[in-house]
Scaffold this active site. Structure first.
Site, mmCIF file in Angstrom:
data_model
loop_
_atom_site.group_PDB
_atom_site.id
_atom_site.type_symbol
_atom_site.label_atom_id
_atom_site.label_comp_id
_atom_site.label_asym_id
_atom_site.label_seq_id
_atom_site.Cartn_x
_atom_site.Cartn_y
_atom_site.Cartn_z
ATOM 1 N N CYS A 401 1.333 -1.110 -0.054
ATOM 2 C CA CYS A 401 -0.003 -0.295 -0.008
ATOM 3 C C CYS A 401 0.783 1.239 -0.147
ATOM 4 C CB CYS A 401 -1.227 -0.381 0.943
ATOM 5 S SG CYS A 401 -1.793 1.125 1.001
ATOM 6 N N HIS A 532 -3.395 -4.759 0.581
ATOM 7 C CA HIS A 532 -2.852 -5.997 1.389
ATOM 8 C C HIS A 532 -2.862 -7.230 1.558
ATOM 9 C CE1 HIS A 532 -2.404 -1.912 3.756
ATOM 10 N NE2 HIS A 532 -3.329 -1.504 3.343
ATOM 11 N N GLU A 534 -1.264 -8.774 3.115
ATOM 12 C CA GLU A 534 -0.927 -10.077 4.004
ATOM 13 C C GLU A 534 -2.087 -10.190 4.323
ATOM 14 O OE1 GLU A 534 -0.490 -6.754 3.182
ATOM 15 O OE2 GLU A 534 -0.678 -5.186 5.218
HETATM 16 N N1 GLN Z 1 -1.614 6.554 3.327
HETATM 17 C C1 GLN Z 1 -1.780 6.269 1.669
HETATM 18 C C2 GLN Z 1 -3.916 5.831 1.517
HETATM 19 O O1 GLN Z 1 -4.356 6.152 2.183
HETATM 20 C C3 GLN Z 1 -2.181 4.190 2.040
HETATM 21 C C4 GLN Z 1 -2.604 3.966 2.693
HETATM 22 C C5 GLN Z 1 -1.711 2.280 3.490
HETATM 23 O O2 GLN Z 1 -0.861 2.289 3.528
HETATM 24 N N2 GLN Z 1 -3.203 1.446 4.270
HETATM 25 O O3 GLN Z 1 -3.789 5.463 0.133
#
Ligand code: GLN
Length: 558
Positions: A401, A532, A534
């Protein structure tokens, strides 16, 4: 008068059996792993189980909490932002759970109040008791039915004796008085030791916890003694005598080398037999073999693979650190077991690379590096410095992400000639906004509508053939879980591509970039995901990208 819309406590489906798990003495003793492990051993006996978590705080979900305070926010397929224990249940039970399996004090009150506003209580005074516990019971029954479960495990957050969970304990009492033969209450209690070797175990705090339960009309059926070492016979006798359970119902729960050993430890004490007997259920199988094989692999894989995790929530002590990234940690463990390696995981605070950029050289010590998800500006330039080093020095990389977004920024700045490129999350005035807020998120930000408004939960993605991602997944269509507001800006996709960045996964309409990577010819493993992965890794089925990343890391470490 309108008919009541919720079933009273006495009318639940007869076949559902309820196992409540509560905590004694202090928090953090592993109620979640205990709940997940009970579920696992029952599942291995052929019983259909599901697991739920009740969190006693006023937050409506876990999405608005800082991970250093509450640990990781876990996300389900349906987009529910919930407690990390839901991740433990999914990993142990190898099942996708839904928002029906999670509730907080805030979510329960919110619903009851909304129903009151809709005149659904027909003019009655909506008193806290019984209406709040009734709502709890009704949600438990709904979750059990949705999952078609014979046994529903319900972990009650917090510790007995505190204000916060009293209404949940009242729900247990009401359910139990309606169905005494269907409800089992387990107490997971800390047994401290004052001696250095951890052998002189003290049962007094547990006796007090049992008294606390008695004072709200509950008697525990099974006590799990959480201690550094196994409980000896004398301690079991003492707990049995003082707490009103038989000696066989005092289960020893010592610290385990691997979390995945806990169900096996419970079975050493014939726990599933005891539970089935108490609930009047007949076993249909006895198959813990795959789990035993996993435990064996973890124990016997001694060759190390060294993984660095570069992030920012790393300054609050080891315990919370592991909690903030528990799914990442577990996914690394799953991938390592698949590669028959012992993972050695180190946390690297990215801000140090801002103070001292030369220190980034230390990253060459690792066989693989992960930049996990995150929010906000702190440590971001340090992460970008780290990613540049990782890319140039061909260290296997997995960006999750934020780790994908920052890898895109790094590539834009240093390979695509877009000097000053950034994400607008950090620099709204950047000349090259390669990561930008998604159009449908702009209104949420303007309205300050932050709760449960990110792009959340499972979305499909198409995978391009002949890519690292395709090599890992081996299929064209995947589904992964999301939690973000920003994305790769479509305006920059072409220029990034021209300079060698590969977008190997994207939304089926090709609008949102889901996976970026470098070709195998230039880097052994460099992959970033907007989602994600994970959150979907399971011990018995490691996530394909973690499997591939750990394989690449193991090869580097040869
Ligand atoms: N801050 C970034 C966004 O809002 C990544 C979010 C994250 O890593 N879950 O897109």
């Amino acid at each position: 008068m309108k008919k009541p819309t919720r079933a009273p406590a006495g009318s639940s489906n007869k076949r559902i059996k309820y196992i409540f798990v509560v905590g004694g003495v202090m928090s953090g003793v592993g109620k979640g792993i205990t709940t997940a492990s009970i579920g696992k051993i029952l599942q291995a006996r052929g019983i259909r189980v599901t697991a739920m978590k009740i969190d006693p705080y006023v937050n409506v979900d876990a999405g608005t909490m800082n991970p250093t305070e509450h640990g990781e926010t876990f996300v389900l397929d349906d987009g529910m932002e919930c407690d990390q224990d839901m991740g433990n249940y999914e990993r142990f039970l190898d099942k996708d759970l839904s928002r029906a399996n999670y509730m907080t004090t805030g979510s329960i009150y919110l619903e009851v109040i909304q129903r009151e506003r809709n005149l659904e209580f027909g003019g009655k005074c909506v008193s806290v008791v019984p209406y709040i516990p009734l709502e709890v019971i009704s949600r438990i029954n709904r979750a059990a039915k949705l999952a078609n479960a014979e046994v529903v495990l319900i972990e009650v957050g917090g510790t007995v004796g505190e204000y916060e969970n009293i209404l949940f304990l009242e729900a247990v009492r009401m359910l139990r008085s309606a169905h005494p033969e269907d409800v089992l209450l387990c107490l997971v209690s800390y047994i401290p030791s004052l001696s250095a070797g951890g052998t002189e175990l003290k049962t007094k705090p547990t006796q007090h916890a049992v008294r606390d339960l008695n004072s709200v009309g509950l008697q525990t059926d099974i006590i799990f003694g959480r201690a550094p070492v196994p409980l000896d016979k004398k301690r079991k006798e003492k707990i049995s005598l003082m707490c009103g359970v038989t000696e066989d119902d005092v289960i020893s729960s010592p610290n385990a080398d691997s979390l995945y050993d806990v169900p096996l430890n419970f079975e050493k004490e014939q726990l599933s037999d005891r539970i089935l007997m108490k609930l009047g259920l007949k076993p249909r199988a006895h198959d813990l073999a795959p789990w035993k094989a996993l435990s064996h692999t973890i124990r016997t894989s001694t060759k190390e693979v060294k993984i660095g995790v570069v992030g920012k929530y790393f300054d609050s002590g080891d315990f919370m650190l592991a909690d903030s990234y528990i799914s990442v940690l577990e996914a690394i463990r799953h991938g390592a077991a698949a590669a028959k390696r012992k993972p050695v995981i180190e946390w690297i605070e990215s801000e140090q690379f801002e103070r001292d950029p030369v220190s980034v050289k230390q990253l060459s010590r690792y066989d693989g590096i992960i930049v996990p998800g995150g929010f906000g500006a702190r440590g971001v330039e340090g992460k970008i410095t780290a990613i540049k080093y990782i890319r140039e020095h061909k260290i296997p990389y997995l960006g999750l992400c934020y780790g994908m977004q920052l890898a895109t920024v790094e590539f834009a700045r240093h390979k695509a000639g877009l000097k000053g490129a950034h994400t607008t999350e950090i620099n709204p005035a950047t000349p090259y906004p390669v990561i930008d807020i998604m159009p449908d998120q702009k209104k949420n930000m303007a309205d300050k509508s932050f709760g449960a408004t990110m792009r959340l939960g499972a979305y499909p993605a198409a995978i391009e053939e002949k890519t690292v991602a395709f090599g890992a997944y081996g299929k064209h269509l995947i589904s992964e879980r999301h939690r973000h507001r920003y994305e790769v800006n479509p305006k920059y996709i072409e220029v990034l591509r021209q300079h060698g960045l590969v977008f190997s996964g994207f939304s089926p309409d090709r609008r949102l970039m889901e996976i970026m990577e470098l070709p195998k010819s230039v880097h052994p493993f460099f992959v970033g995901t907007q989602f994600h992965p994970e959150l979907k890794s399971r011990p018995l089925s490691p996530h394909p990208l973690f499997r591939a990343f750990m394989k690449a890391a193991a090869e580097k470490g040869k």
